[in-house]
Write a protein that holds these residues in place. Structure first.
Motif, PDB file in Angstrom:
ATOM      1  N   GLN A   1       0.841  -1.210   0.000  1.00 56.38           N
ATOM      2  CA  GLN A   1       0.000   0.000   0.000  1.00 56.38           C
ATOM      3  C   GLN A   1       0.877   1.261   0.000  1.00 56.38           C
ATOM      4  O   GLN A   1       0.632   2.191  -0.776  1.00 56.38           O
ATOM      5  CB  GLN A   1      -0.920  -0.014   1.231  1.00 56.38           C
ATOM      6  CG  GLN A   1      -1.921   1.128   1.251  1.00 56.38           C
ATOM      7  CD  GLN A   1      -2.669   1.210   2.579  1.00 56.38           C
ATOM      8  OE1 GLN A   1      -2.074   1.101   3.642  1.00 56.38           O
ATOM      9  NE2 GLN A   1      -3.979   1.398   2.515  1.00 56.38           N
TER      10      GLN A   1
ATOM     11  N   LEU B   1       0.924   4.224  -2.797  1.00 58.10           N
ATOM     12  CA  LEU B   1       0.628   5.611  -2.421  1.00 58.10           C
ATOM     13  C   LEU B   1       1.777   6.539  -2.812  1.00 58.10           C
ATOM     14  O   LEU B   1       1.549   7.638  -3.328  1.00 58.10           O
ATOM     15  CB  LEU B   1       0.357   5.704  -0.916  1.00 58.10           C
ATOM     16  CG  LEU B   1      -0.973   5.098  -0.456  1.00 58.10           C
ATOM     17  CD1 LEU B   1      -1.068   5.092   1.071  1.00 58.10           C
ATOM     18  CD2 LEU B   1      -2.162   5.863  -1.060  1.00 58.10           C
TER      19      LEU B   1
ATOM     20  N   LEU C   1       1.640   7.259  -6.457  1.00 57.17           N
ATOM     21  CA  LEU C   1       0.508   8.109  -6.884  1.00 57.17           C
ATOM     22  C   LEU C   1       0.651   9.545  -6.389  1.00 57.17           C
ATOM     23  O   LEU C   1      -0.108  10.432  -6.803  1.00 57.17           O
ATOM     24  CB  LEU C   1      -0.821   7.536  -6.347  1.00 57.17           C
ATOM     25  CG  LEU C   1      -1.245   6.137  -6.829  1.00 57.17           C
ATOM     26  CD1 LEU C   1      -2.540   5.711  -6.128  1.00 57.17           C
ATOM     27  CD2 LEU C   1      -1.416   6.107  -8.350  1.00 57.17           C
ATOM     28  N   ASP C   2       1.599   9.757  -5.495  1.00 58.41           N
ATOM     29  CA  ASP C   2       1.761  11.061  -4.846  1.00 58.41           C
ATOM     30  C   ASP C   2       1.949  12.165  -5.893  1.00 58.41           C
ATOM     31  O   ASP C   2       2.707  12.006  -6.843  1.00 58.41           O
ATOM     32  CB  ASP C   2       2.969  11.011  -3.901  1.00 58.41           C
ATOM     33  CG  ASP C   2       2.998  12.224  -2.989  1.00 58.41           C
ATOM     34  OD1 ASP C   2       1.910  12.659  -2.547  1.00 58.41           O
ATOM     35  OD2 ASP C   2       4.097  12.761  -2.752  1.00 58.41           O
TER      36      ASP C   2
ATOM     37  N   LEU D   1      -5.577  13.178  -7.696  1.00 53.10           N
ATOM     38  CA  LEU D   1      -6.506  12.093  -7.357  1.00 53.10           C
ATOM     39  C   LEU D   1      -7.102  12.315  -5.975  1.00 53.10           C
ATOM     40  O   LEU D   1      -6.444  12.862  -5.090  1.00 53.10           O
ATOM     41  CB  LEU D   1      -5.758  10.752  -7.354  1.00 53.10           C
ATOM     42  CG  LEU D   1      -5.022  10.369  -8.640  1.00 53.10           C
ATOM     43  CD1 LEU D   1      -4.112   9.171  -8.383  1.00 53.10           C
ATOM     44  CD2 LEU D   1      -6.023  10.042  -9.734  1.00 53.10           C
ATOM     45  N   GLU D   2      -8.364  11.840  -5.811  1.00 55.58           N
ATOM     46  CA  GLU D   2      -8.946  11.787  -4.461  1.00 55.58           C
ATOM     47  C   GLU D   2      -8.707  10.375  -3.949  1.00 55.58           C
ATOM     48  O   GLU D   2      -9.278   9.420  -4.457  1.00 55.58           O
ATOM     49  CB  GLU D   2     -10.450  12.058  -4.526  1.00 55.58           C
ATOM     50  CG  GLU D   2     -10.790  13.459  -5.010  1.00 55.58           C
ATOM     51  CD  GLU D   2     -12.246  13.574  -5.482  1.00 55.58           C
ATOM     52  OE1 GLU D   2     -13.084  12.739  -5.083  1.00 55.58           O
ATOM     53  OE2 GLU D   2     -12.513  14.507  -6.260  1.00 55.58           O
ATOM     54  N   VAL D   3      -7.859  10.240  -2.945  1.00 55.34           N
ATOM     55  CA  VAL D   3      -7.441   8.920  -2.472  1.00 55.34           C
ATOM     56  C   VAL D   3      -8.113   8.604  -1.142  1.00 55.34           C
ATOM     57  O   VAL D   3      -8.126   9.433  -0.232  1.00 55.34           O
ATOM     58  CB  VAL D   3      -5.903   8.868  -2.309  1.00 55.34           C
ATOM     59  CG1 VAL D   3      -5.469   7.544  -1.687  1.00 55.34           C
ATOM     60  CG2 VAL D   3      -5.222   9.061  -3.662  1.00 55.34           C
ATOM     61  N   THR D   4      -8.703   7.395  -1.059  1.00 58.64           N
ATOM     62  CA  THR D   4      -9.207   6.908   0.240  1.00 58.64           C
ATOM     63  C   THR D   4      -8.632   5.518   0.484  1.00 58.64           C
ATOM     64  O   THR D   4      -8.406   4.755  -0.456  1.00 58.64           O
ATOM     65  CB  THR D   4     -10.753   6.831   0.279  1.00 58.64           C
ATOM     66  OG1 THR D   4     -11.197   6.129  -0.886  1.00 58.64           O
ATOM     67  CG2 THR D   4     -11.393   8.195   0.295  1.00 58.64           C
TER      68      THR D   4
ATOM     69  N   VAL E   1      -6.468   0.750  -1.715  1.00 53.69           N
ATOM     70  CA  VAL E   1      -6.336   2.148  -2.115  1.00 53.69           C
ATOM     71  C   VAL E   1      -7.383   2.395  -3.191  1.00 53.69           C
ATOM     72  O   VAL E   1      -7.417   1.694  -4.206  1.00 53.69           O
ATOM     73  CB  VAL E   1      -4.938   2.452  -2.699  1.00 53.69           C
ATOM     74  CG1 VAL E   1      -4.857   3.899  -3.179  1.00 53.69           C
ATOM     75  CG2 VAL E   1      -3.840   2.155  -1.674  1.00 53.69           C
ATOM     76  N   THR E   2      -8.263   3.368  -2.957  1.00 56.50           N
ATOM     77  CA  THR E   2      -9.224   3.782  -3.976  1.00 56.50           C
ATOM     78  C   THR E   2      -8.866   5.202  -4.374  1.00 56.50           C
ATOM     79  O   THR E   2      -8.762   6.075  -3.512  1.00 56.50           O
ATOM     80  CB  THR E   2     -10.662   3.732  -3.437  1.00 56.50           C
ATOM     81  OG1 THR E   2     -10.951   2.395  -3.007  1.00 56.50           O
ATOM     82  CG2 THR E   2     -11.669   4.145  -4.498  1.00 56.50           C
ATOM     83  N   ALA E   3      -8.638   5.432  -5.662  1.00 58.71           N
ATOM     84  CA  ALA E   3      -8.267   6.765  -6.125  1.00 58.71           C
ATOM     85  C   ALA E   3      -9.247   7.179  -7.218  1.00 58.71           C
ATOM     86  O   ALA E   3      -9.551   6.389  -8.110  1.00 58.71           O
ATOM     87  CB  ALA E   3      -6.841   6.760  -6.664  1.00 58.71           C
TER      88      ALA E   3
END
Ligand code: ZN
Ligand code: ZN
Length: 397
Positions: free
Chosen positions: A35, A39, A42-43, A47-50, A58-60
């Motif tokens: 994870q 992350l 993707l930084d 994106l809206e990351v949860t 990880v949901t983006a």
């Protein structure tokens, strides 16, 4: 610039990420190191990351220019297997007894690549993209947990289509995509049966209730069930892989235990085999005055591709990579996949991608889950590009 050129430009970074994930594999629903790597990769993207709570998912979400429009979901699984790697690769697993033997390390890197390529096209995107990074595919039902936690509606509306890619270390030639409309992967059920009688002296069976002949009758009756109740063109497989009872020759035991795997390829056959196998177990035991329990553990449903979405995915491959890069799959595969849970609720397609190293014969190469399975990094750019093309073209359609 074309998606394929952009994908080639980031291939080196995707390879680096894939190898880092490969060297540090994690099994199950809790994959904190994987994870973190995703992350970090993707930084800086818009994106809206949860993050998941029941699992380290990880949901983006990437929102296209207008903010409106439909949403498309792209999925990569993240987990490894309890297999001791024997490939001898220089980035092989550093964790004893754990290996990315199903190529989920490549899926994660490809989806990171798609997130980068699509982020660069955010302004032109006529809708949203949900990136689903999922732990626990290998028998842990991670997709079902992510659905419970809202991944299908992460963009604020239900995804209109969903796609997943899966690499294969054998069978398919390098770089060839393959799929089919309708059933793509089997449903798999684990059934645990316990036949309970009453133990006693082997010389006096009439004073006991012997579970062994009853359990034997159940084994053969299950095979008769397969031949008499199911359409040969919608087959099921029942295998009793484990049968344990008793301790010695002159003692009748109290119990016999069976472990069974059942495969089926349509929701109808699956429902029928689940119901009829359990009834057969109960009533065969009852016919002899014994009792039995039959419990399903760890089932996955049939992975069913939407006809239109499977054809769409095939057309996209042929159009942007070439006709020779797509091979229609004649029959469903007998393996199982928890992307099936997504496809139960959202039309979509599960697409295979040959990742057998060039020069190795895909007919004889070690297949996924083997300690010797090798997946070539060179497919990463095309995997990321296909995810990207599927999302762009589906949102534009
Ligand atoms: Zn697998
Ligand atoms: Zn897999």
């Amino acid at each position: 610039m074309a998606v394929t050129e952009d994908a080639t430009a980031i291939a080196g970074e995707l390879t680096h990420l894939r190898r880092a994930i490969h060297a540090e594999p994690e099994v199950g629903l809790q994959l904190p190191l994987t994870q973190q790597k995703i992350l970090a990769a993707l930084d800086g993207l818009p994106l809206e990351v949860t993050l998941g709570s029941a699992l380290t998912s990880v949901t983006a979400v990437l929102r296209g220019g207008g903010g409106g429009g439909p949403a498309v979901l792209l999925r990569a699984d993240m987990d490894a297997l309890p297999v001791g790697e024997r490939t001898g690769l220089d980035f092989a697993s550093r964790i004893d007894g754990t290996m990315h033997a199903c190529g989920h390390d490549l899926h994660s890197a490809m989806l990171v690549g798609a997130a980068r390529l699509l982020s660069a096209r955010q302004a032109e995107l006529p809708g949203s993209v949900v990136f689903m990074f999922q732990p626990g595919e290998e028998g842990h039902g991670g997709a079902a947990f992510m659905i419970e936690e809202g991944v299908l509606d992460a963009a604020g509306k239900r995804a209109a289509a969903a796609y997943a890619l899966h690499v294969a270390s054998a069978e398919l030639p390098f770089g060839v995509f393959s799929s089919r409309p309708g059933p793509m992967m089997a449903a798999a059920e684990a059934l645990e049966i316990t036949v309970t009688g009453r133990g006693g002296h082997g010389s006096q069976p009439h004073h006991a209730a012997d579970p062994i002949p009853v359990a034997c009758e159940i084994v053969t009756a299950l095979q008769v069930l397969v031949t008499r109740r199911f359409d040969i063109f919608d087959p099921v497989v029942i295998t009793v892989g484990s049968f344990h009872a008793g301790t010695t020759n002159n003692v009748i035991p109290d119990e016999a235990r069976l472990e069974v795997t059942i495969r089926s390829f349509s929701p109808q056959a699956r429902a029928l085999v689940r119901e009829s196998a359990v009834r057969l177990v109960h009533q065969t035991a009852a016919a002899h005055g014994l009792t039995a329990t039959a419990e399903f553990t760890g089932s996955y449903p049939v992975t069913v591709n939407d006809d239109g979405e499977a054809r769409f995915a095939a057309d996209v491959v042929a159009d942007f990579l070439g006709e020779d890069r797509y091979s229609p799959q004649a029959n469903p595969m007998a393996g199982a996949e928890d992307f099936s849970y997504v496809l139960e609720q959202v039309p979509g397609a599960f697409v295979m991608l040959g990742a057998c190293p060039p020069g190795v014969d895909p007919a004889t190469a070690p297949f996924n889950h083997s300690a010797l399975a090798v997946f070539d990094d060179m497919v990463l750019a095309d995997g990321a590009a296909l995810f990207t093309e599927l999302a762009v073209r589906r949102l534009t359609r």
